[in-house]
Design a protein around this motif. Structure first.
Motif, short mmCIF file in Angstrom:
data_model
loop_
_atom_site.label_atom_id
_atom_site.label_comp_id
_atom_site.label_asym_id
_atom_site.label_seq_id
_atom_site.Cartn_x
_atom_site.Cartn_y
_atom_site.Cartn_z
N ALA A 25 0.80 -1.18 0.15
CA ALA A 25 -0.01 -0.08 0.00
C ALA A 25 0.75 1.24 -0.07
O ALA A 25 0.55 2.00 -0.47
N ARG A 26 1.96 1.29 0.78
CA ARG A 26 2.62 2.52 1.02
C ARG A 26 4.08 2.55 0.47
O ARG A 26 5.00 3.56 0.40
N TYR A 67 -4.64 0.09 5.38
CA TYR A 67 -4.05 1.23 4.93
C TYR A 67 -5.06 1.79 3.95
O TYR A 67 -5.09 1.32 2.79
N ASP A 68 -5.03 3.17 4.13
CA ASP A 68 -5.93 3.83 3.16
C ASP A 68 -5.07 4.20 1.96
O ASP A 68 -4.07 4.87 2.06
N THR A 69 -5.50 3.78 1.02
CA THR A 69 -4.80 4.05 -0.21
C THR A 69 -5.61 5.00 -1.36
O THR A 69 -5.55 4.99 -2.20
N GLY A 70 -6.57 5.33 -0.56
CA GLY A 70 -7.58 6.38 -1.18
C GLY A 70 -8.72 5.70 -2.00
O GLY A 70 -9.06 6.16 -3.23
N ILE A 72 -8.08 3.15 -3.88
CA ILE A 72 -7.50 3.29 -5.43
C ILE A 72 -7.52 1.76 -6.05
O ILE A 72 -6.95 1.50 -6.77
N TYR B 47 4.84 8.34 7.95
CA TYR B 47 3.85 7.36 7.79
C TYR B 47 3.14 6.51 8.84
O TYR B 47 1.94 6.16 8.92
N ASP B 51 -0.78 6.55 9.04
CA ASP B 51 -1.59 5.35 8.87
C ASP B 51 -2.75 5.56 10.15
O ASP B 51 -3.86 5.32 9.75
N SER B 54 -5.22 8.36 9.18
CA SER B 54 -6.28 7.74 8.05
C SER B 54 -7.18 6.79 8.75
O SER B 54 -8.25 6.63 8.28
N VAL B 61 -6.65 10.16 1.53
CA VAL B 61 -6.15 10.06 0.11
C VAL B 61 -6.78 10.98 -0.70
O VAL B 61 -8.06 10.74 -0.84
N GLU B 64 -3.50 10.73 -6.70
CA GLU B 64 -1.94 10.37 -6.67
C GLU B 64 -1.47 10.77 -8.19
O GLU B 64 -2.59 11.23 -9.08
N ARG B 73 1.24 10.24 -3.72
CA ARG B 73 -0.08 10.31 -2.98
C ARG B 73 -0.16 11.72 -2.20
O ARG B 73 0.59 11.79 -1.38
#
Lengths: 320, 117
Positions: A25-26, A67-70, A72, B47, B51, B54, B61, B64, B73
């Protein structure tokens, strides 16, 4: 001698302390941040940075959250699709060329006429341009995404107008799908990085299996109807391909099947309006039809699940 | 909203994002600027905070982009995150006001001796 990749390699080694889902994710954005904040000519992570990363990794292992990845998921799927579509096309083309080479003699009406310049265009120029158009977009996309999108559109038009494949509209749609994947996704570079080496092997094997399935059915049909053994082999190859796609990280594999099935739909439409006597199309398109059916089933299943459990599609974005 | 006092890096990250969506490196440099160079965030700390924030719904987010072949991002403050920051600012202002009053009294002289506000 300074090695510009040495620092990145060392940072990646430190990121290995993080849980796999966190890295997925990050990882790439953290690498970008670490490299951006590095000093000029720096080759090794500073001790303080290394300790900070290890501390962060241990915290992440204790939390093990999402984990927030928007959200995506689809952007990542498109990123993988921008790699998967050209890989599938290239594999289909390579398998086609191998079979074409074995059957070339029977395709040339008069072997003595091979020097005839008129045959050069359909036998050599068009296939070469067709191959070039498959390779060009993914290579261009690594740096020039808009150029790659344009190349995809040109390729879609070229295949629709000049390439004499029976399923050329599927090829055209595949190129348009690649264009959309490049526009809507986070890029083929990200797509490549989302896939482990094992995933890449699974993807190429799936593309190979689906291509072989397609040709197993397509080529005998040109001469004679396929034997039941060929049908069984083709279905087995298509099933193996689908199983391999499902092995990709969830839910990317599932979504990829849905995306890769898009070029199959015109074939189904074509079948419904096919003139009588052109039943060979049923066999030629069987693997792509299988893909389309599985995709439809997956969409229905995910909708059903979403209705029942308020959405699994995005909840597993960062997992496995 | 009852919550614990924000740690300084977290407060500064939220403050950085109050200016608008920023990517990780942008947050790091902005935090250094806001704190006049006193706080230098490192990637692991940043981060870990992102984490946590969020997962608490304070940041999310925004978008990107690929810059120079690398993933960027962008994170943005949510309404809930803005509220957390506003609460923290109000708390700090209240504390600062009390501290300011006491310092004035201290500067004024003998009345301070032994007394409490």
């Amino acid at each position: 001698v300074s090695d510009p990749d040495a620092l990145e390699r060392r940072y990646r080694r430190l990121l290995a302390w993080y849980p796999a889902e966190h890295r997925r994710a990050r990882g790439e954005e953290m690498i970008a941040v670490l490299l951006a904040s590095a000093g000029p000519g720096q080759r090794r992570p500073y001790l303080a940075d290394a300790l900070d990363l290890i501390k962060g990794a241990l915290q992440a292992r204790l939390r093990r959250g999402r984990y927030d990845t928007g959200d995506i998921g689809w952007r990542d799927t498109f990123a993988v699709a921008s790699v998967a579509v050209p890989a599938t096309l290239a594999m289909t083309w390579i398998v086609g060329i191998v079979i074409w080479a074995f059957t070339a003699r029977s395709r040339i009406p008069d072997p003595a006429a091979t020097v005839n310049a008129g045959l050069l265009i359909p036998l050599i120029v068009i296939p070469l341009v067709a191959m070039l158009l498959i390779v060009l977009p993914p290579v261009a996309a690594l740096r020039y995404r808009r150029t790659a999108v344009l190349a995809c559109v040109i390729a879609a038009l070229f295949y629709a107008m000049f390439v004499p494949f029976l399923d050329r509209e599927s090829y055209s749609l595949a190129f348009l799908l690649e264009a959309v994947a490049l526009l809507a996704g986070s890029g083929p570079l990200r797509g490549m990085r989302l896939l482990s080496r094992k995933d890449r092997i699974a993807l190429c094997s799936a593309a190979l299996a689906l291509s072989v399935a397609r040709y197993l059915l397509a080529f005998p049909v040109i001469e004679q109807p396929p034997s039941s053994l060929v049908i069984v082999l083709s279905v087995a190859a298509a099933a193996a391909g689908l199983a391999l796609l499902q092995a990709l990280p969830a839910p990317i594999g599932r979504r990829l099947i849905i995306l890769l099935a898009i070029p199959a739909y015109p074939s189904i439409l074509w079948l419904t309006v096919a003139p009588a006597g052109r039943t060979e199309a049923e066999f030629i398109y069987a693997p792509t039809i299988a893909l389309a059916c599985v995709a439809a089933a997956l969409i229905l299943r995910s909708r059903h699940r979403r209705a029942g459990t308020s959405g699994d599609l995005t909840s597993t974005d960062a997992s496995g | 909203m009852s919550r614990q006092t924000l740690r300084e890096p977290t407060f500064l990250i939220l403050t950085a994002l109050a200016a608008g969506p920023q990517h990780g490196y942008g947050i790091m440099t902005d935090v250094t600027r806001i704190s006049a160079g006193r706080v230098k965030l490192r990637a692991g700390t940043l981060y870990a905070a992102l984490d946590r924030l969020s997962s608490e719904g304070a940041v999310e987010v925004d978008r990107e982009e690929i810059f120079d072949g690398r993933l960027r991002r962008y994170y943005t403050l949510t309404a809930s995150g803005a509220q957390v920051l506003a609460d923290e600012v109000a708390r700090m202002q209240a504390n600062a006001a009390v501290a300011g009053k006491r310092l004035k009294r201290l500067a004024a002289g003998p009345a301070f001796a032994g007394g409490a506000a």
